[in-house]
Scaffold this motif. Structure first.
Motif, PDB file in Angstrom:
ATOM      1  N   ALA A 165     -71.304  39.360  63.553  1.00  0.00           N
ATOM      2  CA  ALA A 165     -71.075  38.840  62.196  1.00  0.00           C
ATOM      3  C   ALA A 165     -70.055  39.688  61.457  1.00  0.00           C
ATOM      4  O   ALA A 165     -69.162  39.165  60.775  1.00  0.00           O
ATOM      5  CB  ALA A 165     -72.394  38.793  61.428  1.00  0.00           C
ATOM      6  N   ALA A 166     -70.175  41.005  61.576  1.00  0.00           N
ATOM      7  CA  ALA A 166     -69.222  41.897  60.915  1.00  0.00           C
ATOM      8  C   ALA A 166     -67.826  41.728  61.499  1.00  0.00           C
ATOM      9  O   ALA A 166     -66.817  41.750  60.769  1.00  0.00           O
ATOM     10  CB  ALA A 166     -69.683  43.339  61.051  1.00  0.00           C
ATOM     11  N   ALA A 167     -67.743  41.534  62.812  1.00  0.00           N
ATOM     12  CA  ALA A 167     -66.444  41.340  63.452  1.00  0.00           C
ATOM     13  C   ALA A 167     -65.795  40.041  62.979  1.00  0.00           C
ATOM     14  O   ALA A 167     -64.577  39.981  62.749  1.00  0.00           O
ATOM     15  CB  ALA A 167     -66.611  41.340  64.967  1.00  0.00           C
ATOM     16  N   LEU A 168     -66.592  38.980  62.825  1.00  0.00           N
ATOM     17  CA  LEU A 168     -66.052  37.698  62.354  1.00  0.00           C
ATOM     18  C   LEU A 168     -65.611  37.799  60.892  1.00  0.00           C
ATOM     19  O   LEU A 168     -64.593  37.219  60.506  1.00  0.00           O
ATOM     20  CB  LEU A 168     -67.093  36.595  62.528  1.00  0.00           C
ATOM     21  CG  LEU A 168     -67.434  36.217  63.977  1.00  0.00           C
ATOM     22  CD1 LEU A 168     -68.527  35.157  64.012  1.00  0.00           C
ATOM     23  CD2 LEU A 168     -66.201  35.755  64.737  1.00  0.00           C
ATOM     24  N   LYS A 169     -66.370  38.502  60.071  1.00  0.00           N
ATOM     25  CA  LYS A 169     -65.987  38.686  58.672  1.00  0.00           C
ATOM     26  C   LYS A 169     -64.665  39.442  58.588  1.00  0.00           C
ATOM     27  O   LYS A 169     -63.766  39.082  57.805  1.00  0.00           O
ATOM     28  CB  LYS A 169     -67.094  39.464  57.937  1.00  0.00           C
ATOM     29  CG  LYS A 169     -66.799  39.738  56.459  1.00  0.00           C
ATOM     30  CD  LYS A 169     -66.689  38.444  55.666  1.00  0.00           C
ATOM     31  CE  LYS A 169     -66.348  38.718  54.211  1.00  0.00           C
ATOM     32  NZ  LYS A 169     -67.488  39.012  53.383  1.00  0.00           N
ATOM     33  N   ASN A 170     -64.527  40.452  59.405  1.00  0.00           N
ATOM     34  CA  ASN A 170     -63.281  41.216  59.439  1.00  0.00           C
ATOM     35  C   ASN A 170     -62.120  40.340  59.920  1.00  0.00           C
ATOM     36  O   ASN A 170     -61.012  40.413  59.384  1.00  0.00           O
ATOM     37  CB  ASN A 170     -63.450  42.422  60.361  1.00  0.00           C
ATOM     38  CG  ASN A 170     -62.213  43.283  60.413  1.00  0.00           C
ATOM     39  OD1 ASN A 170     -61.898  44.026  59.479  1.00  0.00           O
ATOM     40  ND2 ASN A 170     -61.479  43.205  61.519  1.00  0.00           N
TER      41      ASN A 170
ATOM     42  N   THR B 201     -60.875  38.080  57.160  1.00  0.00           N
ATOM     43  CA  THR B 201     -60.028  38.821  56.219  1.00  0.00           C
ATOM     44  C   THR B 201     -58.623  38.991  56.782  1.00  0.00           C
ATOM     45  O   THR B 201     -57.623  38.800  56.070  1.00  0.00           O
ATOM     46  CB  THR B 201     -60.648  40.195  55.921  1.00  0.00           C
ATOM     47  OG1 THR B 201     -61.955  40.010  55.360  1.00  0.00           O
ATOM     48  CG2 THR B 201     -59.789  40.980  54.939  1.00  0.00           C
ATOM     49  N   GLU B 202     -58.531  39.341  58.070  1.00  0.00           N
ATOM     50  CA  GLU B 202     -57.228  39.522  58.710  1.00  0.00           C
ATOM     51  C   GLU B 202     -56.440  38.217  58.715  1.00  0.00           C
ATOM     52  O   GLU B 202     -55.227  38.197  58.462  1.00  0.00           O
ATOM     53  CB  GLU B 202     -57.429  40.018  60.144  1.00  0.00           C
ATOM     54  CG  GLU B 202     -57.980  41.422  60.268  1.00  0.00           C
ATOM     55  CD  GLU B 202     -56.967  42.460  59.815  1.00  0.00           C
ATOM     56  OE1 GLU B 202     -55.789  42.341  60.179  1.00  0.00           O
ATOM     57  OE2 GLU B 202     -57.372  43.379  59.086  1.00  0.00           O
TER      58      GLU B 202
ATOM     59  N   ASP C 222     -52.620  37.328  56.785  1.00  0.00           N
ATOM     60  CA  ASP C 222     -51.379  36.958  57.476  1.00  0.00           C
ATOM     61  C   ASP C 222     -51.115  35.458  57.537  1.00  0.00           C
ATOM     62  O   ASP C 222     -49.964  35.036  57.671  1.00  0.00           O
ATOM     63  CB  ASP C 222     -51.417  37.509  58.911  1.00  0.00           C
ATOM     64  CG  ASP C 222     -51.514  39.015  58.952  1.00  0.00           C
ATOM     65  OD1 ASP C 222     -50.962  39.664  58.053  1.00  0.00           O
ATOM     66  OD2 ASP C 222     -52.145  39.540  59.894  1.00  0.00           O
ATOM     67  N   TYR C 223     -52.162  34.633  57.450  1.00  0.00           N
ATOM     68  CA  TYR C 223     -51.996  33.194  57.676  1.00  0.00           C
ATOM     69  C   TYR C 223     -52.630  32.340  56.588  1.00  0.00           C
ATOM     70  O   TYR C 223     -52.973  31.178  56.828  1.00  0.00           O
ATOM     71  CB  TYR C 223     -52.604  32.800  59.030  1.00  0.00           C
ATOM     72  CG  TYR C 223     -51.948  33.455  60.213  1.00  0.00           C
ATOM     73  CD1 TYR C 223     -50.782  32.940  60.766  1.00  0.00           C
ATOM     74  CD2 TYR C 223     -52.494  34.601  60.774  1.00  0.00           C
ATOM     75  CE1 TYR C 223     -50.176  33.547  61.853  1.00  0.00           C
ATOM     76  CE2 TYR C 223     -51.898  35.226  61.865  1.00  0.00           C
ATOM     77  CZ  TYR C 223     -50.734  34.689  62.398  1.00  0.00           C
ATOM     78  OH  TYR C 223     -50.138  35.292  63.483  1.00  0.00           O
ATOM     79  N   SER C 224     -52.771  32.863  55.399  1.00  0.00           N
ATOM     80  CA  SER C 224     -53.453  32.126  54.329  1.00  0.00           C
ATOM     81  C   SER C 224     -52.712  30.858  53.914  1.00  0.00           C
ATOM     82  O   SER C 224     -53.298  29.947  53.344  1.00  0.00           O
ATOM     83  CB  SER C 224     -53.640  33.029  53.104  1.00  0.00           C
ATOM     84  OG  SER C 224     -52.383  33.454  52.610  1.00  0.00           O
TER      85      SER C 224
ATOM     86  N   SER D 118     -55.716  40.071  69.402  1.00  0.00           N
ATOM     87  CA  SER D 118     -55.244  41.365  68.908  1.00  0.00           C
ATOM     88  C   SER D 118     -55.961  41.809  67.636  1.00  0.00           C
ATOM     89  O   SER D 118     -55.960  42.998  67.309  1.00  0.00           O
ATOM     90  CB  SER D 118     -53.736  41.297  68.634  1.00  0.00           C
ATOM     91  OG  SER D 118     -53.450  40.335  67.624  1.00  0.00           O
ATOM     92  N   SER D 119     -56.600  40.860  66.931  1.00  0.00           N
ATOM     93  CA  SER D 119     -57.175  41.190  65.624  1.00  0.00           C
ATOM     94  C   SER D 119     -58.676  41.380  65.627  1.00  0.00           C
ATOM     95  O   SER D 119     -59.209  42.044  64.730  1.00  0.00           O
ATOM     96  CB  SER D 119     -56.815  40.094  64.607  1.00  0.00           C
ATOM     97  OG  SER D 119     -55.408  39.992  64.451  1.00  0.00           O
ATOM     98  N   ILE D 120     -59.385  40.804  66.579  1.00  0.00           N
ATOM     99  CA  ILE D 120     -60.845  40.939  66.553  1.00  0.00           C
ATOM    100  C   ILE D 120     -61.225  42.396  66.821  1.00  0.00           C
ATOM    101  O   ILE D 120     -60.694  43.043  67.721  1.00  0.00           O
ATOM    102  CB  ILE D 120     -61.507  39.981  67.560  1.00  0.00           C
ATOM    103  CG1 ILE D 120     -62.999  39.844  67.260  1.00  0.00           C
ATOM    104  CG2 ILE D 120     -61.259  40.411  68.992  1.00  0.00           C
ATOM    105  CD1 ILE D 120     -63.655  38.651  67.945  1.00  0.00           C
TER     106      ILE D 120
END
Length: 378
Positions: free
Chosen positions: A221-226, A229-230, A234-236, A211-213
């Motif tokens: 690479a930009a998708a993985l960086k995003n 962050t997500e 939510d799960y830090s 749901s987040s990608i």
């Protein structure tokens, strides 16, 4: 032995006998001794008080409110077999564990039977409740599994690619995941992921992943960086992490762009027709809370007709045989290099080779999640 010694010996035996009776009467369990005619010759204090009457001399079965001997009488069985016998018995609406052991004289003849009856009613009720809760939990897990499987790729236009995958969790819910999707008319995205651990928590992160990608970005690479962050939003506070390999196929320009977030096995581009073979090795930090600013990079390569992209998780290569050898990357590659078939057939060949190597039935005995995907460029 003189009379004084006889008196001391007799006194010691009496004291020992009294001590044994104190011990038996101090037991919470019921204890009774039954002669060979089903008569009670001894009943401890716990049983007498529980049944509120003098039981010595009564038939063993009448003492517990019955008119005839019990079915499958363990006392008679103990006499017949000469060894202890056990069963569970319902007595006055309570469940008892009954252990009956033969008593033998100095010559080895059985002269009576001692029975120990332990009230296990609460334990049996607890077992029933656990079974009930386990059935409920299993039902909920099955629903969750159906939900997770419903998120796997279903249909794609196959005019320019051919796609097949295998997804086999080692538990009801898995920590592996994969997806392939159409970004626009010219681009198809595909990723494979492995969440640390198994079970419910790991499976929930696969839902988060899907749901987040960001499926609109044309840079893996930009998708993985995003995604990183997500995850940290939510799960830090979680100890879990996700490894992801993400690639985008440009169908118009016949190129593949890919990036990696810590996926520890390298996807493979191969083509048996022209002996093309390349491991797509590229570093990257898993989706986690390990660093503040991870760096992901894109790499690209040209695609040719009939090229195949093979993605997988470590479950297949870490399968072990009886000698604790792993199936490994080399054996996997050897299957890929000799097969020039459809993606579905190639994946079946890998499963067959790995099953034979490990000596297991792949779909019932896997120790880790097994996930593989194969895309063929038409």
């Amino acid at each position: 032995m003189n009379s004084y010694e006889n008196e001391l010996s007799s006194g010691s035996q009496k004291n020992f006998s009294n001590m044994i009776e104190y011990i038996v009467n101090g037991m919470y369990d019921w204890v009774r001794v039954i002669d060979l005619d089903d008569n009670l010759v001894y009943v401890n204090k716990a049983m007498s008080e529980a049944l509120e009457r003098d039981l010595v001399g009564k038939k063993c079965y009448t003492a517990i409110g019955r008119d005839t001997p019990c079915e499958n009488c363990v006392s008679r069985s103990a006499v017949f077999n000469g060894i202890p016998q056990h069963k569970e018995e319902l007595i006055l609406d309570r469940t008892y564990s009954v252990m009956s052991s033969p008593i033998k004289d100095n010559e080895g003849n059985i002269i009576a039977v001692v029975e120990v009856l332990r009230d296990i009613t609460e334990m049996k009720n607890l077992q029933k409740e656990i079974i009930k809760q386990n059935k409920k939990l299993q039902s909920e897990l099955n629903i969750a599994r159906k939900l997770q499987c419903s998120l796997l790729p279903k249909e794609l236009p196959e005019d320019k690619i051919e796609f097949s995958y295998i997804y086999k969790p080692c538990e009801t819910l898995g920590g592996d995941f994969l997806d392939i999707f159409k970004i626009d008319a010219e681009h198809i995205g595909v990723y494979i992921a492995d969440v640390s651990g198994h079970g419910v928590a790991a499976s929930m992160l696969t839902v988060f992943l899907r749901s987040s990608i960001n499926k609109n970005l044309l840079s893996p690479a930009a998708a993985l960086k995003n995604l990183y962050t997500e995850f940290n939003r939510d799960y830090s506070d979680q100890d879990f992490y996700i490894t992801v390999f993400y690639a985008i196929i440009d169908l118009e320009n016949n190129t593949l762009v890919y990036s990696n977030a810590g996926h520890n096995v390298s996807p493979i581009i191969f083509n048996p027709a022209n002996n093309k073979f390349e491991l797509l090795r590229i570093p990257g930090i898993p989706i986690s809370n390990w660093v503040e600013a991870p760096v992901y990079i894109d790499r690209s390569l040209a695609l040719e007709k009939s090229d195949r992209l093979f993605l997988y998780t470590d479950g297949i290569v870490e399968l072990k045989n009886a000698d604790h050898e792993q199936f490994g990357e080399d054996r996997l590659v050897s299957v890929l290099q000799k097969e020039d078939s459809s993606p579905h057939i190639i994946l079946d060949q890998i499963i067959e080779a790995a099953s034979k190597f490990a000596g297991i039935e792949m779909y019932t005995q896997v120790p880790d999640d097994i996930t593989m995907a194969l895309i063929k460029i038409k």
